[in-house]
Design a protein around this motif. Structure first.
Motif, PDB file in Angstrom:
ATOM      1  N   ALA A  72       0.815  -1.036  -0.021  1.00 54.68           N
ATOM      2  CA  ALA A  72       0.043  -0.056   0.127  1.00 54.68           C
ATOM      3  C   ALA A  72       0.754   1.079  -0.227  1.00 54.68           C
ATOM      4  O   ALA A  72       0.668   2.153  -0.764  1.00 54.68           O
ATOM      5  N   GLU A  73       1.907   1.123   0.733  1.00 56.05           N
ATOM      6  CA  GLU A  73       2.797   2.308   0.903  1.00 56.05           C
ATOM      7  C   GLU A  73       3.420   2.589  -0.686  1.00 56.05           C
ATOM      8  O   GLU A  73       3.414   3.796  -0.966  1.00 56.05           O
ATOM      9  N   GLU A  74       3.773   1.649  -1.292  1.00 55.15           N
ATOM     10  CA  GLU A  74       4.291   1.713  -2.846  1.00 55.15           C
ATOM     11  C   GLU A  74       3.136   2.153  -3.533  1.00 55.15           C
ATOM     12  O   GLU A  74       3.483   3.071  -4.441  1.00 55.15           O
ATOM     13  N   ALA A  75       1.913   1.750  -3.468  1.00 53.14           N
ATOM     14  CA  ALA A  75       0.846   1.956  -4.545  1.00 53.14           C
ATOM     15  C   ALA A  75       0.443   3.416  -4.160  1.00 53.14           C
ATOM     16  O   ALA A  75       0.075   4.246  -5.165  1.00 53.14           O
ATOM     17  N   SER A  76       0.475   3.905  -2.891  1.00 50.14           N
ATOM     18  CA  SER A  76       0.060   5.276  -2.743  1.00 50.14           C
ATOM     19  C   SER A  76       1.048   6.440  -2.732  1.00 50.14           C
ATOM     20  O   SER A  76       0.708   7.615  -2.638  1.00 50.14           O
ATOM     21  N   GLY A  80      -0.060  10.452   1.584  1.00 46.74           N
ATOM     22  CA  GLY A  80      -0.468  10.662   2.835  1.00 46.74           C
ATOM     23  C   GLY A  80      -1.362   9.962   3.495  1.00 46.74           C
ATOM     24  O   GLY A  80      -1.731   8.577   2.697  1.00 46.74           O
ATOM     25  N   PRO A  81      -1.900   9.781   4.611  1.00 53.87           N
ATOM     26  CA  PRO A  81      -2.787   8.626   5.168  1.00 53.87           C
ATOM     27  C   PRO A  81      -3.969   8.200   4.497  1.00 53.87           C
ATOM     28  O   PRO A  81      -4.239   7.226   4.644  1.00 53.87           O
ATOM     29  N   GLY A  82      -4.620   9.335   4.063  1.00 56.33           N
ATOM     30  CA  GLY A  82      -5.911   8.975   3.479  1.00 56.33           C
ATOM     31  C   GLY A  82      -5.648   8.296   2.150  1.00 56.33           C
ATOM     32  O   GLY A  82      -6.277   7.114   2.056  1.00 56.33           O
ATOM     33  N   SER A  83      -4.736   8.408   1.113  1.00 55.43           N
ATOM     34  CA  SER A  83      -4.428   7.612   0.130  1.00 55.43           C
ATOM     35  C   SER A  83      -3.892   6.368   0.554  1.00 55.43           C
ATOM     36  O   SER A  83      -4.325   5.081  -0.020  1.00 55.43           O
ATOM     37  N   TYR A  84      -2.887   6.328   1.616  1.00 53.53           N
ATOM     38  CA  TYR A  84      -2.741   5.263   2.118  1.00 53.53           C
ATOM     39  C   TYR A  84      -3.642   4.155   2.554  1.00 53.53           C
ATOM     40  O   TYR A  84      -3.767   2.774   2.566  1.00 53.53           O
ATOM     41  N   ASP A  90      -7.112  -2.186  -0.600  1.00 50.78           N
ATOM     42  CA  ASP A  90      -7.199  -2.720  -1.701  1.00 50.78           C
ATOM     43  C   ASP A  90      -5.886  -3.791  -1.675  1.00 50.78           C
ATOM     44  O   ASP A  90      -6.029  -4.898  -2.276  1.00 50.78           O
ATOM     45  N   ALA A  91      -4.819  -3.559  -1.103  1.00 51.65           N
ATOM     46  CA  ALA A  91      -3.563  -4.273  -1.008  1.00 51.65           C
ATOM     47  C   ALA A  91      -3.951  -5.457  -0.343  1.00 51.65           C
ATOM     48  O   ALA A  91      -3.550  -6.813  -0.513  1.00 51.65           O
TER      49      ALA A  91
END
Length: 109
Positions: A72-76, A80-84, A90-91
């Motif tokens: 998730a960190e890679e995808a976002s 920021g925390p909202g996108s994460y 999803d991940a």
């Protein structure tokens, strides 16, 4: 009775042996509810496990959860925390055995 302790390194203690796990994302504690969701994931894994396999079950559950956090960190892209948060859900939904096999960081004490 198994014990799970989470932090920068996670620990699983079962029957006197301790296993350390080192996967995860620094974004996880910035999102409300990740700890509660982890409890639900661990409970779901344990519910279908044979008690003699609790240690392996918890290693798989916690590693899958934390590796989903890394994905998730890679995808976002550190937006920021909202996108994460959305990327993490999803991940977690999409994680595959291969993801865990490639990324797992585990050691036994």
């Amino acid at each position: 009775m198994p014990v799970v302790i989470t932090g920068e390194k996670d620990a699983i203690a079962v029957d006197g042996s301790v296993t350390l796990l080192e996967n995860g994302s620094a974004m996880m504690p910035l999102v409300t509810g990740t700890g509660c969701l982890l409890g639900a994931v661990l409970a779901a894994f344990i519910a279908v496990a044979d008690p003699s396999q609790y240690k392996d079950c918890l290693i798989e559950a916690l590693s899958s959860y934390n590796i989903a956090g890394e994905l998730a960190e890679e995808a976002s892209a550190n937006k920021g925390p909202g996108s994460y948060q959305i990327a993490f859900l999803d991940a977690l939904y999409n994680i595959k055995d291969e993801d865990v096999e490639e990324r797992i960081k585990v050691s036994h004490e």
